[in-house]
Design a protein around this motif. Structure first.
Motif, mmCIF file in Angstrom:
data_model
loop_
_atom_site.group_PDB
_atom_site.id
_atom_site.type_symbol
_atom_site.label_atom_id
_atom_site.label_comp_id
_atom_site.label_asym_id
_atom_site.label_seq_id
_atom_site.Cartn_x
_atom_site.Cartn_y
_atom_site.Cartn_z
ATOM 1 N N ARG B 234 -13.749 -36.763 5.976
ATOM 2 C CA ARG B 234 -12.496 -37.518 6.003
ATOM 3 C C ARG B 234 -12.703 -38.938 5.483
ATOM 4 O O ARG B 234 -11.859 -39.492 4.793
ATOM 5 C CB ARG B 234 -11.891 -37.544 7.413
ATOM 6 N N ARG B 239 -10.594 -34.901 -1.998
ATOM 7 C CA ARG B 239 -10.195 -33.494 -1.865
ATOM 8 C C ARG B 239 -11.319 -32.721 -1.195
ATOM 9 O O ARG B 239 -12.472 -33.156 -1.188
ATOM 10 C CB ARG B 239 -9.907 -32.887 -3.243
ATOM 11 N N ALA B 251 -8.675 -24.918 -0.630
ATOM 12 C CA ALA B 251 -8.976 -26.226 -1.194
ATOM 13 C C ALA B 251 -7.707 -27.056 -1.186
ATOM 14 O O ALA B 251 -6.612 -26.517 -1.282
ATOM 15 C CB ALA B 251 -9.506 -26.090 -2.620
ATOM 16 N N GLY B 252 -7.869 -28.359 -1.044
ATOM 17 C CA GLY B 252 -6.676 -29.203 -1.035
ATOM 18 C C GLY B 252 -7.045 -30.659 -0.823
ATOM 19 O O GLY B 252 -8.224 -31.020 -0.771
ATOM 20 N N LEU B 253 -6.013 -31.502 -0.701
ATOM 21 C CA LEU B 253 -6.225 -32.906 -0.377
ATOM 22 C C LEU B 253 -6.851 -32.986 1.015
ATOM 23 O O LEU B 253 -6.531 -32.175 1.888
ATOM 24 C CB LEU B 253 -4.886 -33.649 -0.397
ATOM 25 N N ASP B 255 -6.554 -34.888 3.699
ATOM 26 C CA ASP B 255 -5.696 -34.954 4.886
ATOM 27 C C ASP B 255 -4.923 -33.650 5.073
ATOM 28 O O ASP B 255 -4.683 -33.217 6.193
ATOM 29 C CB ASP B 255 -4.751 -36.160 4.830
ATOM 30 N N GLN B 256 -4.572 -33.004 3.968
ATOM 31 C CA GLN B 256 -3.863 -31.730 4.094
ATOM 32 C C GLN B 256 -4.765 -30.651 4.708
ATOM 33 O O GLN B 256 -4.356 -29.929 5.620
ATOM 34 C CB GLN B 256 -3.331 -31.284 2.724
ATOM 35 N N ASP B 259 -5.204 -31.670 8.415
ATOM 36 C CA ASP B 259 -4.004 -31.752 9.267
ATOM 37 C C ASP B 259 -3.076 -30.549 9.148
ATOM 38 O O ASP B 259 -2.282 -30.292 10.047
ATOM 39 C CB ASP B 259 -3.209 -33.028 8.940
ATOM 40 N N ASP B 260 -3.148 -29.837 8.043
ATOM 41 C CA ASP B 260 -2.294 -28.654 7.884
ATOM 42 C C ASP B 260 -3.069 -27.553 7.159
ATOM 43 O O ASP B 260 -2.692 -27.113 6.071
ATOM 44 C CB ASP B 260 -1.019 -29.023 7.103
ATOM 45 N N GLN B 262 -4.322 -24.054 5.950
ATOM 46 C CA GLN B 262 -3.507 -22.866 5.732
ATOM 47 C C GLN B 262 -4.247 -21.576 6.099
ATOM 48 O O GLN B 262 -3.670 -20.649 6.617
ATOM 49 C CB GLN B 262 -3.098 -22.782 4.249
ATOM 50 N N HIS B 263 -5.536 -21.559 5.783
ATOM 51 C CA HIS B 263 -6.284 -20.322 5.963
ATOM 52 C C HIS B 263 -6.743 -20.186 7.425
ATOM 53 O O HIS B 263 -7.109 -21.186 8.050
ATOM 54 C CB HIS B 263 -7.499 -20.355 5.025
ATOM 55 N N GLN B 267 -8.296 -23.206 9.833
ATOM 56 C CA GLN B 267 -7.640 -23.600 11.088
ATOM 57 C C GLN B 267 -8.652 -23.589 12.242
ATOM 58 O O GLN B 267 -8.722 -24.502 13.044
ATOM 59 C CB GLN B 267 -6.472 -22.653 11.401
#
Lengths: 232, 274
Positions: B234, B239, B251-253, B255-256, B259-260, B262-263, B267
């Motif tokens: 963090r 990314r 993969a993602g930003l 914070d995404q 904080d959110d 998907q997989h 999680q």
């Protein structure tokens, strides 16, 4: 073309270990022009913060679009490439959260300067601008060189606000920026926001004390639990 | 940024439109097998100039193997790897002969390992360790080597009065600073960090992270950071790529992802560690 056109935006959380989907808001639509200020309202849990986070892409929208007219072309914030979102965050879209994430051994002043340094502003200019922000938010000069890990909630919030607002932006998302501020700091923040709005910056905000910014508001986005109406 | 077929979310994202320059690092279809085990399974990634890409995953997820391939220490069983740099743009680095590959590794890529024994000669002086790459690259002037070592050690905030101490007498945090100085000595375009602060005291870890953050900003370095520590990720990453069983699951930003996520696996990972 509006600066932002939110079209049927939907967010739900897919919590895999509960095998549940939790809906936050559905089919939200509104538009925002440069220099406009939209207030997001609704009861606790209606998804006010989630909406801001979806626009900043901290949350991934489940459906719909958020067309943003950037200086380099129109993109859908809901599906734009991560690197494009990163670029917009650096140059055009700001987010003011309720909480500071202080880093050990980075002074308050340096935390505030950082977005300008990242954008290539030289040290002295960044420092002068950071001092002006901290000064106007009434953060005691004695603590500017200290590490904010030890600050009170209100002091951290001032550092956070200065850091979030210091770099020039075209769209600013405000998530309860006044929540832990004293009256004086709230007033000076509102003054700063007024200047930003007059200069054409668009804002979408959730406010703990909406009466503070009532005179800035051009429209309201009312989130009612699970079924939304957008008004702008 | 990700083209791996295993990543559902990336498949839904648009191609970059605002960012029009090419990525500095592009790897496609990287696959590495040890015996019957797939350590890295068809991983593709792109990292843009000045970006920090975090790679997270548990032990055995393939993240360190991936990093060794990116450092040209290890040849993949399949896949291509290019760095968009003068003289080698468009060249698949895995297709180079051993000598040329070594030159790219020495001159264009810096690496910091979790274990300083992998990156340093523990009985040589620290300054000698830092100057070694310049020596290999052909520099022979003692004065130049000494000045370069001093500059790099100073950039990594190593106390210069100890520059002739061998790493074996230094603390863990200091050893990491020597590794970092060595990695920076050739002013590489790409810096690879493999758990650079794991095993250090928390307060030391914070100062090393600060140094990395400052260097990244000042030198606009492109970094791939492997860590299982989400706090480190963090702090430094723009990314994040999440790996499991050799594959990229998400993969993602940063914070995404935190904080959110998907997989289901991400999680679980995020909720277990924050």
């Amino acid at each position: 073309m509006p600066l932002l056109h939110v079209d049927q935006l939907t967010k739900q959380f897919d919590i895999h270990h509960l095998q549940r989907e939790i809906g936050v808001f559905y089919n939200l639509s509104f538009t925002l022009e440069a220099g406009q200020f939209l207030l997001v309202t609704g009861v606790n849990g209606a998804g006010k913060s989630s909406l801001l986070r979806c626009l900043y892409r901290t949350y991934v929208p489940t459906g719909g679009h958020a067309w943003y007219a950037s200086q380099h072309g129109r993109v859908d914030l809901a599906t734009a490439a991560d690197v494009d979102i990163a670029l917009l965050r650096q140059a055009e879209i700001g987010f003011v959260t309720q909480f500071l994430r202080p880093r050990p051994r980075v002074s308050a002043l340096e935390l505030v300067m950082e977005p300008l340094l990242d954008a290539g502003v030289d040290w002295d200019a960044a420092q002068a601008e950071a001092e002006s922000w901290l000064d106007s938010l009434n953060l005691k000069r004695e603590v500017w060189g200290a590490y904010p890990t030890t600050f009170s909630g209100g002091e951290q919030q001032k550092v956070n606000l200065a850091r979030a607002l210091i770099a020039p932006r075209r769209l600013i998302l405000l998530d309860e920026p006044t929540a832990s501020l004293d009256r004086l700091a709230r007033e000076s923040l509102v003054e700063r926001l007024t200047v930003l709005k007059e200069s054409g910056v668009a804002m979408i905000g959730v406010f703990h004390h909406p009466e503070d910014i009532r005179h800035l508001v051009d429209g309201e986005i009312l989130l009612t639990s699970a079924v939304m109406n957008g008004v702008a | 940024m990700l083209m791996a077929s295993s990543n559902h979310r990336a498949a839904r994202l648009d191609a970059p439109r605002l960012v029009q320059h090419p990525p500095l690092l592009r790897a496609t279809g990287l696959t590495k097998r040890y015996g019957g085990r797939l350590a890295v399974d068809n991983v593709s990634l792109e990292v843009y100039p000045g970006e920090v890409l975090g790679v997270v995953g548990e032990s055995g997820s393939g993240k360190s193997t991936l990093l060794r391939m990116l450092n040209l220490e290890e040849q993949p069983d399949a896949g291509t790897y290019t760095l968009h740099l003068d003289g080698i743009a468009g060249q698949d680095l895995f297709a180079l002969d051993r000598f040329d590959r070594r030159q790219v590794q020495i001159q264009r890529i810096g690496v910091v390992y979790q274990n300083p024994h992998l990156g340093l000669r523990m009985r040589f002086t620290s300054s000698g360790n830092v100057a070694e790459r310049l020596l290999i690259a052909g520099e022979r002037s003692f004065e130049t080597l000494r000045a370069a070592a001093r500059e790099s050690l100073s950039a990594s905030e190593f106390p210069l009065d100890r520059m002739d101490d061998p790493p074996r007498v230094l603390s863990g945090g200091m050893q990491q600073r020597v590794q970092l100085a060595k990695a920076l000595a050739m002013k590489p375009a790409l810096l690879l960090l493999d758990e650079p602060t794991t095993g250090l005291d928390v307060s030391i870890q914070a100062t090393v992270l600060d140094t990395l953050k400052r260097l990244q900003r000042e030198r606009e370095m492109t970094i791939v950071l492997v860590s299982h520590d989400l706090g480190v990720i963090r702090t430094l990453s723009d990314r994040v790529m999440v790996m499991r069983y050799g594959q990229v699951v998400e993969a993602g930003l940063t914070d995404q992802i935190l904080d959110d996520p998907q997989h289901p696996y991400t999680q679980q990972l995020v909720h277990a560690k924050l």
